[in-house]
Motif scaffolding. Structure first.
Motif, PDB file in Angstrom:
ATOM      1  N   ALA A 251       5.138  -5.578  30.535  1.00  0.00           N
ATOM      2  CA  ALA A 251       4.323  -4.717  29.777  1.00  0.00           C
ATOM      3  C   ALA A 251       4.107  -4.928  27.918  1.00  0.00           C
ATOM      4  CB  ALA A 251       5.638  -3.385  29.223  1.00  0.00           C
ATOM      5  N   ALA A 252       3.837  -5.427  27.074  1.00  0.00           N
ATOM      6  CA  ALA A 252       3.281  -5.574  26.117  1.00  0.00           C
ATOM      7  C   ALA A 252       4.212  -5.072  24.736  1.00  0.00           C
ATOM      8  CB  ALA A 252       2.015  -5.482  25.719  1.00  0.00           C
ATOM      9  N   ASN A 253       4.567  -5.722  23.959  1.00  0.00           N
ATOM     10  CA  ASN A 253       4.950  -5.682  22.536  1.00  0.00           C
ATOM     11  C   ASN A 253       4.335  -6.172  21.732  1.00  0.00           C
ATOM     12  OD1 ASN A 253       7.378  -6.267  23.156  1.00  0.00           O
ATOM     13  ND2 ASN A 253       7.445  -8.766  23.535  1.00  0.00           N
ATOM     14  N   TYR A 254       4.878  -4.766  20.617  1.00  0.00           N
ATOM     15  CA  TYR A 254       3.534  -3.996  19.878  1.00  0.00           C
ATOM     16  C   TYR A 254       4.079  -4.718  18.117  1.00  0.00           C
ATOM     17  CZ  TYR A 254       1.634  -1.309  23.511  1.00  0.00           C
ATOM     18  OH  TYR A 254       1.400  -0.885  25.014  1.00  0.00           O
ATOM     19  N   THR A 255       2.728  -5.186  17.305  1.00  0.00           N
ATOM     20  CA  THR A 255       3.618  -5.683  16.269  1.00  0.00           C
ATOM     21  C   THR A 255       2.228  -4.738  14.587  1.00  0.00           C
ATOM     22  OG1 THR A 255       4.537  -6.801  17.315  1.00  0.00           O
ATOM     23  CG2 THR A 255       4.263  -6.944  13.929  1.00  0.00           C
ATOM     24  N   TRP A 256       2.294  -3.860  14.089  1.00  0.00           N
ATOM     25  CA  TRP A 256       1.459  -3.412  13.073  1.00  0.00           C
ATOM     26  C   TRP A 256       1.770  -4.100  12.224  1.00  0.00           C
ATOM     27  CZ3 TRP A 256      -1.318   0.548  13.686  1.00  0.00           C
ATOM     28  CH2 TRP A 256      -1.561   1.470  14.577  1.00  0.00           C
ATOM     29  N   PHE A 257       0.811  -4.589  11.343  1.00  0.00           N
ATOM     30  CA  PHE A 257      -0.049  -4.561  10.178  1.00  0.00           C
ATOM     31  C   PHE A 257      -0.382  -4.039   9.303  1.00  0.00           C
ATOM     32  CE2 PHE A 257       1.105  -8.002  12.918  1.00  0.00           C
ATOM     33  CZ  PHE A 257       1.720  -9.412  12.612  1.00  0.00           C
ATOM     34  N   ARG A 258      -0.827  -4.053   7.741  1.00  0.00           N
ATOM     35  CA  ARG A 258      -1.804  -3.948   6.918  1.00  0.00           C
ATOM     36  C   ARG A 258      -2.592  -5.043   6.397  1.00  0.00           C
ATOM     37  NH1 ARG A 258      -1.968   0.130   2.666  1.00  0.00           N
ATOM     38  NH2 ARG A 258      -3.966   0.384   1.939  1.00  0.00           N
ATOM     39  N   VAL A 259      -4.091  -4.161   6.580  1.00  0.00           N
ATOM     40  CA  VAL A 259      -4.551  -5.299   5.801  1.00  0.00           C
ATOM     41  C   VAL A 259      -5.830  -5.608   4.980  1.00  0.00           C
ATOM     42  CG1 VAL A 259      -7.312  -6.283   7.387  1.00  0.00           C
ATOM     43  CG2 VAL A 259      -5.682  -5.138   9.081  1.00  0.00           C
ATOM     44  N   ASN A 260      -5.178  -6.796   4.054  1.00  0.00           N
ATOM     45  CA  ASN A 260      -5.504  -6.144   2.942  1.00  0.00           C
ATOM     46  C   ASN A 260      -7.394  -6.597   2.218  1.00  0.00           C
ATOM     47  OD1 ASN A 260      -3.000  -6.383   2.307  1.00  0.00           O
ATOM     48  ND2 ASN A 260      -3.140  -8.358   2.364  1.00  0.00           N
ATOM     49  N   ARG A 261      -7.730  -5.884   1.698  1.00  0.00           N
ATOM     50  CA  ARG A 261      -8.820  -6.612   0.887  1.00  0.00           C
ATOM     51  C   ARG A 261      -9.411  -7.361   1.848  1.00  0.00           C
ATOM     52  NH1 ARG A 261     -10.067  -2.216  -4.401  1.00  0.00           N
ATOM     53  NH2 ARG A 261      -9.402  -0.577  -2.854  1.00  0.00           N
ATOM     54  N   ASP A 262      -8.879  -9.060   1.138  1.00  0.00           N
ATOM     55  CA  ASP A 262      -9.316 -10.440   1.312  1.00  0.00           C
ATOM     56  C   ASP A 262      -9.123 -10.435   2.680  1.00  0.00           C
ATOM     57  OD1 ASP A 262      -6.541 -10.348   1.974  1.00  0.00           O
ATOM     58  OD2 ASP A 262      -6.396 -12.360   0.114  1.00  0.00           O
ATOM     59  N   GLY A 263      -8.879  -9.645   3.652  1.00  0.00           N
ATOM     60  CA  GLY A 263      -8.585  -9.876   4.746  1.00  0.00           C
ATOM     61  C   GLY A 263      -7.579 -10.680   5.542  1.00  0.00           C
ATOM     62  N   SER A 264      -6.646 -10.589   4.516  1.00  0.00           N
ATOM     63  CA  SER A 264      -5.203 -11.079   4.942  1.00  0.00           C
ATOM     64  C   SER A 264      -4.615 -10.136   5.682  1.00  0.00           C
ATOM     65  CB  SER A 264      -4.586 -11.427   3.307  1.00  0.00           C
ATOM     66  OG  SER A 264      -4.465 -11.232   2.944  1.00  0.00           O
ATOM     67  N   PHE A 287      -5.100  -0.822   9.002  1.00  0.00           N
ATOM     68  CA  PHE A 287      -4.233  -1.035  10.010  1.00  0.00           C
ATOM     69  C   PHE A 287      -4.938  -2.022  11.243  1.00  0.00           C
ATOM     70  CE2 PHE A 287      -2.751   1.946   7.298  1.00  0.00           C
ATOM     71  CZ  PHE A 287      -2.356   1.407   6.325  1.00  0.00           C
ATOM     72  N   ARG A 288      -3.689  -2.357  11.553  1.00  0.00           N
ATOM     73  CA  ARG A 288      -4.187  -3.381  12.994  1.00  0.00           C
ATOM     74  C   ARG A 288      -2.540  -3.071  13.506  1.00  0.00           C
ATOM     75  NH1 ARG A 288      -4.749  -8.712  11.417  1.00  0.00           N
ATOM     76  NH2 ARG A 288      -2.369  -8.568  12.343  1.00  0.00           N
ATOM     77  N   CYS A 289      -3.319  -2.841  15.192  1.00  0.00           N
ATOM     78  CA  CYS A 289      -2.329  -2.947  15.607  1.00  0.00           C
ATOM     79  C   CYS A 289      -2.207  -4.096  17.258  1.00  0.00           C
ATOM     80  CB  CYS A 289      -2.109  -1.683  16.475  1.00  0.00           C
ATOM     81  SG  CYS A 289      -0.788  -2.081  18.347  1.00  0.00           S
ATOM     82  N   ASP A 290      -0.955  -5.274  16.836  1.00  0.00           N
ATOM     83  CA  ASP A 290      -1.488  -6.178  17.681  1.00  0.00           C
ATOM     84  C   ASP A 290      -0.479  -5.881  18.775  1.00  0.00           C
ATOM     85  OD1 ASP A 290      -2.829  -7.348  15.485  1.00  0.00           O
ATOM     86  OD2 ASP A 290      -1.130  -9.360  15.326  1.00  0.00           O
TER      87      ASP A 290
END
Length: 403
Positions: A251-264, A287-290
């Motif tokens: 099973a995968a582990n999940y992490t959420w990120f906010r993607v900024n306008r500059d790509g960071s 928003f990105r789900c890894d």
């Protein structure tokens, strides 16, 4: 029992002492008390029952059965159990008598084992004599399991190479050889398999000679899917949940990120869900789900657009200085809203039939245009009125604009 006979049914007899149940010198002896077998294999078990030969001429055995459900008073015959339809065979040999004892032997076979078949199996016979019902206790405990692939990092400092190990809860007799498969193709023999992480491959193992009894596949996460709840438009102030899921084994582990306008990216949360208890207009964005397991990782991005009523409304005049009769004057209204607001203009609190969006221009302002103006911004999520603007149209020597 040699390896060939054990592997035929993929069985491992963990405990092989006779199990007896006696009643008036009747006994039932099972060939084993605990059996472990692989899912999809065939389970074979037998028992021998004995009774005194001095009653042989008085009794007739009228029924024999194997059961797991019910009890010895109301057993459910496996051959009539819908959970085993088409998979059960049972048989008994003729009774023979030697010395002072008579003997009979019965066997049970269950094909295409399922994990739900894990249970205690008991044999029961019924004679034509009053009270002539006998059940072999405590029975045979069957445990059904899969082959499993254990995934671990070969070297803690090298996350690109992993070790795959084939094993089972069953202690298979002898020293069986394992076959490894990558995307269904035979690639290796042996208990362990070392691989470099590559997306798009799956792996499984089997005992040599029984390749149709494959372990469950292990593989890196597949491209995740993200859902938004509730679905539809997102209104500021509501509760919103982003949910991420990916097919992966382990099973995968999940992490959420906010993607900024500059790509960071900015870390938001660990876990499958990202919850906004009270979402704000500033939360609009990407928003990105890894998803990651020991065999690889995948990502998926989603954009959300938060809707809200008008904010920060203002009315302006251009030019903003003195207003001279006959000059050109433009009144404009602006606000922050999503979706963009429609505007209604008022003069002295009376609505004007001006366009809903465009600024209004007086090509040649006249004294009767003098008055107090305001605008009202509105969309489906709310409305808001602007400040008041007083336009005082005067002759050239008496010009003024009062807000």
């Amino acid at each position: 029992m040699n390896l060939r006979s054990a592997a035929r049914g993929f069985l491992a007899f963990l405990l092989s002492v006779p199990v007896l149940q006696g009643n008036d010198e009747w006994t039932v002896t099972y060939s084993s008390s605990n059996v472990c077998a692989l899912r999809g294999a065939t389970f074979d078990i037998s028992c021998t029952y004995e009774y005194p030969d001095n009653v042989q001429h008085l009794l007739t055995i009228v029924n024999t059965l194997w059961f797991t459900k019910g009890d010895k008073y109301q057993p459910v015959d496996l051959e009539n159990d819908t959970d085993y339809t088409g998979r059960v065979e049972s048989s008994c040999e003729d009774v023979s008598c030697t010395g002072s004892r008579c003997h009979g032997k019965c066997s049970l076979r269950i094909k295409d084992l399922r994990q739900s078949d894990s249970a205690v199996y008991k044999f029961r016979l019924t004679t034509n004599q009053p009270g002539g019902e006998y059940t072999g206790d405590p029975g045979v405990t069957l445990s059904v399991t899969d082959l499993q692939v254990k995934v671990s990092f070969l070297y803690p400092t090298d996350p690109t190479r992993v070790k795959l190990e084939c094993h089972s809860m069953c202690n298979l007799a002898g020293d069986p050889r394992y076959i490894w498969f990558r995307n269904g193709q035979n690639v290796l023999q042996g208990i362990n398999y070392w691989i470099y992480i590559q997306y798009g491959y799956n792996y499984s193992c089997a005992v040599e000679g029984y390749e149709h009894f494959l372990s469950p596949l292990v593989y890196s996460p597949k491209t995740p899917s993200v859902t938004v709840s509730p679905s539809g438009e997102i209104e500021e102030g509501s509760s919103v949940t982003l949910s991420c899921s990916s097919d992966a084994n382990p099973a995968a582990n999940y992490t959420w990120f906010r993607v900024n306008r500059d790509g960071s990216s900015r870390y938001m949360n660990q876990g499958q869900q990202l919850i906004f208890k009270l979402i704000l207009s500033s939360d609009s964005g990407q928003f990105r789900c890894d998803t990651v397991n020991k065999l690889g990782e995948r990502s998926f991005s989603i954009s959300i657009n938060v809707k809200y009523g008008p904010k920060h409304i203002s009315v302006l005049s251009s030019p903003s200085g003195g207003i001279k009769e006959g000059s050109s004057v433009t009144l404009s209204c602006s606000s922050d809203a999503n979706p963009a607001a429609e505007y209604t203009w008022f003069k002295n609190n009376q609505p004007l039939l001006w366009g809903p969006r465009q600024p209004h221009t007086f090509p040649s302002v006249r004294p009767e245009d003098r008055g107090t103006y305001r605008c009202q911004a509105e969309n489906k999520y709310g409305q808001l009125s602007s400040n008041l603007l007083f336009m005082d149209v005067q002759y050239e020597w008496n010009i003024g604009l009062i807000c």
